[in-house]
Design an enzyme around this catalytic site. Structure first.
Site, mmCIF file in Angstrom:
data_model
loop_
_atom_site.group_PDB
_atom_site.id
_atom_site.type_symbol
_atom_site.label_atom_id
_atom_site.label_comp_id
_atom_site.label_asym_id
_atom_site.label_seq_id
_atom_site.Cartn_x
_atom_site.Cartn_y
_atom_site.Cartn_z
ATOM 1 N N GLU A 1 32.872 77.036 18.994
ATOM 2 C CA GLU A 1 32.875 78.152 19.967
ATOM 3 C C GLU A 1 34.127 78.222 20.843
ATOM 4 O OE1 GLU A 1 29.198 77.906 22.193
ATOM 5 O OE2 GLU A 1 27.977 78.307 20.426
ATOM 6 N N ASN B 1 33.349 76.161 13.858
ATOM 7 C CA ASN B 1 32.013 76.761 13.944
ATOM 8 C C ASN B 1 31.947 77.722 15.132
ATOM 9 O OD1 ASN B 1 29.189 76.556 12.878
ATOM 10 N ND2 ASN B 1 28.702 75.803 14.930
ATOM 11 N N HIS C 1 23.001 83.428 14.800
ATOM 12 C CA HIS C 1 21.859 83.635 15.692
ATOM 13 C C HIS C 1 21.673 85.150 15.793
ATOM 14 C CE1 HIS C 1 21.696 79.436 16.779
ATOM 15 N NE2 HIS C 1 22.976 79.447 17.113
ATOM 16 N N GLU D 1 23.482 77.862 11.826
ATOM 17 C CA GLU D 1 22.457 77.765 12.885
ATOM 18 C C GLU D 1 21.520 78.960 12.825
ATOM 19 O OE1 GLU D 1 24.227 77.055 16.749
ATOM 20 O OE2 GLU D 1 25.718 75.676 15.929
ATOM 21 N N ASP E 1 18.847 81.671 12.920
ATOM 22 C CA ASP E 1 17.530 82.043 13.442
ATOM 23 C C ASP E 1 17.572 83.544 13.712
ATOM 24 O OD1 ASP E 1 19.046 81.956 15.859
ATOM 25 O OD2 ASP E 1 18.027 80.166 16.594
#
Ligand code: XIL
Length: 300
Positions: A128, A171, A208, A236, A238
Site C-alpha cells: 500500500e 501489494n 476488497h 485479500e 472479500d
C-alpha cells in the site's frame, strides 16, 4: 475437484486464505483451513508492530505458529508484510533521520526474511505505498517522507539479498480498475523496475470489493501487469454480501490470465472477517459453505 485448493491446483494455481494464529485451536476453523486451502497469509502476525515492537527486539512467535501449521499440513505461505505505513510501531514512524530509517528498514527486512528463510513462497515486500485518488504518486508515510521515492526500490533490493529464493511482490488495494490513476502509478513503477533490473517478481491485487465485485476492466489490469513480466495474484479477496456472480467473475478474471498464479480470500468464515457485518466470505459463521463457495469452485 471437491475442494478449492485441489480445484485451483488443477490449473497449477493455489487457493489461499488469511489465517489468525489465535484461531488455529478452533477445530471448525482448522478443519476448513486444512481441507480447502493450500496457501496461507498471516492476517496480522508478520506485521511490524508484532514482529519488531521495539528496535532490535524481534518476536516471531505468533507467525511461527502459523508457519508450523502450514508446514505440517503441506500448505505454502505468503509473507505479509515487511514495509507498510500501517500497523507500524511508533518508534519507527517517529524516526526523522534518513540514515537511521534506512538501516532500521533494511535490518527489519533482513532479520524477518532470514528467520523464515526457505518457508515463504512469496513476500509482500511493500504494501500500500501508493496514494488513493488521482495523483498516481506514493502516499505520505514515514518511509516516503524521510527516504523519498527510492524507498520501495531499496526495500526490494534488500529483500532479494536476504532470500534470493523467495518471490518478491508489491501489494495494494484499489489497483484493480485499469483506468484508475492509482493503478497507472503502480504499473509505471513495475515497468520501471523491470526496465532497470530492480528485483520484483509479482504484484498482489488485494481485491476488497463492494457488492458488485470486480471492476469491469479487472482482467485487463491483470493481463497488462502480467505482460510486464511479473506474476499476478489476488491476495485479500472479500466481497460485500458475497454475491456468487461477483465471486465467479473475480475467479474467472484470474483463470483467464496465464500468469495469475493464485487467489487468496481474506478469512474463512464471515465471523473471521475484518469487514464486520458485511458477510463477505465463502463460509458462514457456522462454517457452512455459502452459495459463493459453489460459484468459486465451479469457476476454478
Ligand atoms: C487487516 C486485518 O484483517 C485486521 O485484522 C487488522 O485489524 C487490520 O488489517 N490491507 C492489508 C491487510 O494489507 O493487512 C489488512 O488486514 C486489510 C487491508
Amino acid at each position: 475437484s471437491s475442494t478449492l485448493g485441489a480445484a485451483a491446483a488443477g490449473s497449477g494455481r493455489y487457493f489461499g486464505t488469511a489465517v489468525a494464529a489465535g484461531k488455529l485451536g478452533d477445530s471448525t476453523y482448522s478443519t476448513i483451513l486444512d481441507r480447502e486451502f493450500n496457501m496461507i497469509t498471516p492476517e496480522n502476525e508478520m506485521k511490524w508492530d508484532t514482529t519488531e515492537p521495539s528496535r532490535g527486539n524481534f518476536n516471531f512467535g505468533p507467525a511461527d505458529q502459523i508457519v508450523n501449521h502450514a508446514t505440517a499440513h503441506g500448505q505454502r505461505m505468503r509473507g505479509h508484510t515487511l514495509v507498510w505505513h500501517s500497523q507500524l510501531p511508533g518508534w519507527v514512524s517517529s524516526i526523522t533521520d534518513a540514515n537511521t530509517l534506512r538501516s532500521v528498514m533494511d535490518n527489519h527486512i533482513t532479520t524477518e526474511m532470514n528467520h523464515f528463510k526457505g518457508r515463504i513462497y512469496a513476500w509482500d515486500v511493500v504494501n500500500e505505498a501508493f496514494a488513493d485518488g488521482g495523483s498516481g504518486q506514493h502516499r505520505s508515510s514515514v518511509f516516503q517522507n524521510v527516504l523519498g521515492n527510492g524507498f520501495i526500490e531499496q526495500a526490494f533490493r534488500t529483500a532479494r539479498a536476504a532470500d534470493p529464493a523467495a518471490k518478491l511482490c508489491y501489494n495494494d488495494y484499489n489497483i484493480e480498475n485499469w483506468s484508475d490513476a492509482k493503478t497507472q502509478g503502480v504499473y509505471t513503477m513495475v515497468r520501471d523496475f523491470k526496465a532497470r533490473g530492480v528485483p520484483i517478481d509479482c504484484v498482489g491485487f488485494q481485491s476488497h470489493f463492494g457488492t458488485g465485485g470486480p471492476p469491469a476492466g479487472f482482467q485487463t489490469t491483470l493481463s497488462n501487469f502480467a505482460s510486464l513480466g511479473v506474476d499476478v495474484q489476488i491476495t485479500e479477496l472479500d466481497i460485500a454480501q458475497a454475491s456468487p456472480t461477483a465471486y465467479a467473475n473475480t475467479v474467472k478474471a484470474c483463470m483467464n490470465v496465464a500468469r495469475c498464479t493464485g487467489m487468496t480470500v481474506w478469512g474463512i468464515r464471515d465471523s473471521d472477517s475484518w469487514r464486520t457485518g458485511e458477510n463477505p466470505l465463502l463460509f458462514d459463521t457456522g462454517g457452512n459453505k455459502k452459495p459463493a463457495y459453489d460459484a468459486v469452485l465451479s469457476a476454478l
